[in-house]
Design an enzyme around this catalytic site. Structure first.
Site, PDB file in Angstrom:
ATOM      1  CE  LYS A 219      -4.206  -1.745  -0.010  1.00 28.23           C
ATOM      2  NZ  LYS A 219      -5.183  -2.235   0.890  1.00 28.23           N
ATOM      3  NE  ARG A 255      -7.459  -8.428  -1.350  1.00 24.50           N
ATOM      4  CZ  ARG A 255      -6.946  -7.761  -2.410  1.00 24.50           C
ATOM      5  NH1 ARG A 255      -5.777  -6.840  -2.285  1.00 24.50           N
ATOM      6  NH2 ARG A 255      -6.919  -7.542  -3.655  1.00 24.50           N
TER       7      ARG A 255
HETATM    8  N1  HH2 Z   1      -7.104  -3.778  -1.030  1.00 24.32           N
HETATM    9  C1  HH2 Z   1      -7.385  -3.963  -2.398  1.00 24.32           C
HETATM   10  C2  HH2 Z   1      -8.437  -4.322  -2.928  1.00 24.32           C
HETATM   11  N2  HH2 Z   1      -9.118  -5.274  -2.174  1.00 24.32           N
HETATM   12  N3  HH2 Z   1      -9.907  -6.100  -0.117  1.00 24.32           N
HETATM   13  C3  HH2 Z   1      -9.884  -6.020   1.232  1.00 24.32           C
HETATM   14  N4  HH2 Z   1     -10.674  -6.834   2.083  1.00 24.32           N
HETATM   15  N5  HH2 Z   1      -8.854  -5.490   1.851  1.00 24.32           N
HETATM   16  C4  HH2 Z   1      -8.055  -4.614   1.013  1.00 24.32           C
HETATM   17  O1  HH2 Z   1      -7.201  -3.814   1.909  1.00 24.32           O
HETATM   18  C5  HH2 Z   1      -8.156  -4.569  -0.244  1.00 24.32           C
HETATM   19  C6  HH2 Z   1      -9.036  -5.405  -1.021  1.00 24.32           C
HETATM   20  C7  HH2 Z   1      -6.713  -2.940  -3.137  1.00 24.32           C
HETATM   21  O2  HH2 Z   1      -5.442  -3.686  -3.413  1.00 24.32           O
HETATM   22  P1  HH2 Z   1      -4.952  -4.263  -5.001  1.00 24.32           P
HETATM   23  O3  HH2 Z   1      -6.042  -5.586  -5.125  1.00 24.32           O
HETATM   24  O4  HH2 Z   1      -3.752  -5.051  -4.921  1.00 24.32           O
HETATM   25  O5  HH2 Z   1      -5.284  -3.246  -5.805  1.00 24.32           O
HETATM   26  P2  HH2 Z   1      -6.292  -2.697  -6.932  1.00 24.32           P
HETATM   27  O6  HH2 Z   1      -7.683  -2.391  -6.104  1.00 24.32           O
HETATM   28  O7  HH2 Z   1      -5.871  -1.646  -7.724  1.00 24.32           O
HETATM   29  O8  HH2 Z   1      -6.908  -3.913  -7.924  1.00 24.32           O
END
Ligand code: HH2
Length: 273
Positions: A219, A255
């Site tokens: 993050k 995660r």
């Molecule tokens: N963070 C992201 C997406 N989904 N779900 C939960 N439960 N908690 C989180 O902190 C969370 C999440 C964002 O990260 P990422 O999937 O790597 O990126 P993007 O949303 O750009 O696909």
């Protein structure tokens, strides 16, 4: 018929959830797993490395993102779910009932909803009737604008009250409490300082009595605390430190993008107790 095990026994502390974004534009791994075969290979590797489950998503929720239709989201994730069905435990990262429904039919056992059932009014019914597990996450605002001006009087107590209210809502909609986990939503409508205060006070979220999920991996707050005010991601070293700090404050499910490293770091944290 016997229902699924309580989520706390299915995912004992610490359990690792590997992130598989089937998107061209995710902040952390955009494009890497956009081709279905790459996503499937990543998911399999993550399980070999010790992930208890992989979180498959077809829509980025990064700050500023616009969202995609259910049709597009399904076009991205369905071939991946189909290939993994029966072998790899899957969570579906979606806010849409139609996507969750199809994913559950394709074997997904957990629905990870970053809107905490405030987005699609049909989603609670889909989860309730399926026996799937559910993750309820806190977010202030919506991805397109959430980082414009995050504002709290007391971030930890407001996030805790929000999650308690969404938990009651989900239970009233027919989803058994023992199938639900809670996530404070690091980076979702929070400044760097607010994210770190929330991490320091994560025990207040764990005190709600449900397993706590944390998404700290890569993050941007981690990059910014290291001195780059424009960072859009954080490095692995900082992700591991944050995960261990979260473990010490009661987090259960992590995660993460880098599974092997987190499994190893959390094994050390768990051995210390
Ligand atoms: N963070 C992201 C997406 N989904 N779900 C939960 N439960 N908690 C989180 O902190 C969370 C999440 C964002 O990260 P990422 O999937 O790597 O990126 P993007 O949303 O750009 O696909």
């Amino acid at each position: 018929m016997q229902g699924p095990a309580p989520i706390a026994s299915r995912f004992p502390r610490p359990s690792v959830m590997g992130v598989v974004n089937v998107t061209p534009d995710s902040f952390s791994d955009g494009g890497v797993n956009f081709r279905a075969e790459d996503a499937v290979a990543s998911a399999r590797r993550m399980v070999e490395e010790g992930a208890a489950i992989v979180d498959v998503g077809g829509e980025s929720t990064r700050p500023g993102s616009e969202g995609v239709s259910a049709e597009e989201e399904l076009r991205r994730v369905e071939p991946v779910l189909e290939a993994l069905q029966g072998d790899v435990p899957v969570s579906i990262d979606t806010t849409k009932a139609a996507v969750a429904q199809r994913a559950i039919e394709r074997g997904a056992e957990l629905v990870n909803d970053v809107t905490a059932l405030r987005g699609d009014s049909e989603l609670a019914g889909v989860v309730a009737s399926s026996g799937a597990y559910l993750c309820l996450m806190h977010m202030q605002g919506e991805p397109r604008t959430m980082q414009d001006d995050p504002n709290y009087d007391d971030v930890a107590s407001e996030v805790a009250s929000f999650l308690e209210e969404r938990l009651r809502f989900a239970v009233a909609a027919g989803i058994p409490e023992e199938r639900i986990c809670l996530d404070p939503g690091f980076g979702f409508g929070k400044t760097v300082e607010q994210n770190f205060e929330l991490l320091a006070r994560l025990g207040e979220i764990a005190a709600l009595g449900r397993p706590v999920v944390v998404g700290l991996s890569r993050k941007r707050s981690l990059g910014r605390i290291l001195g780059d005010p424009d960072a859009t991601t954080g490095p692995l070293s900082a992700s591991l430190a944050a995960a261990v700090e979260a473990y010490e404050r009661g987090a259960a499910i992590f995660r993460v993008h880098d599974v092997r490293e987190h499994v190893e770091a959390l094994a050390v944290a768990a051995a210390v107790g």
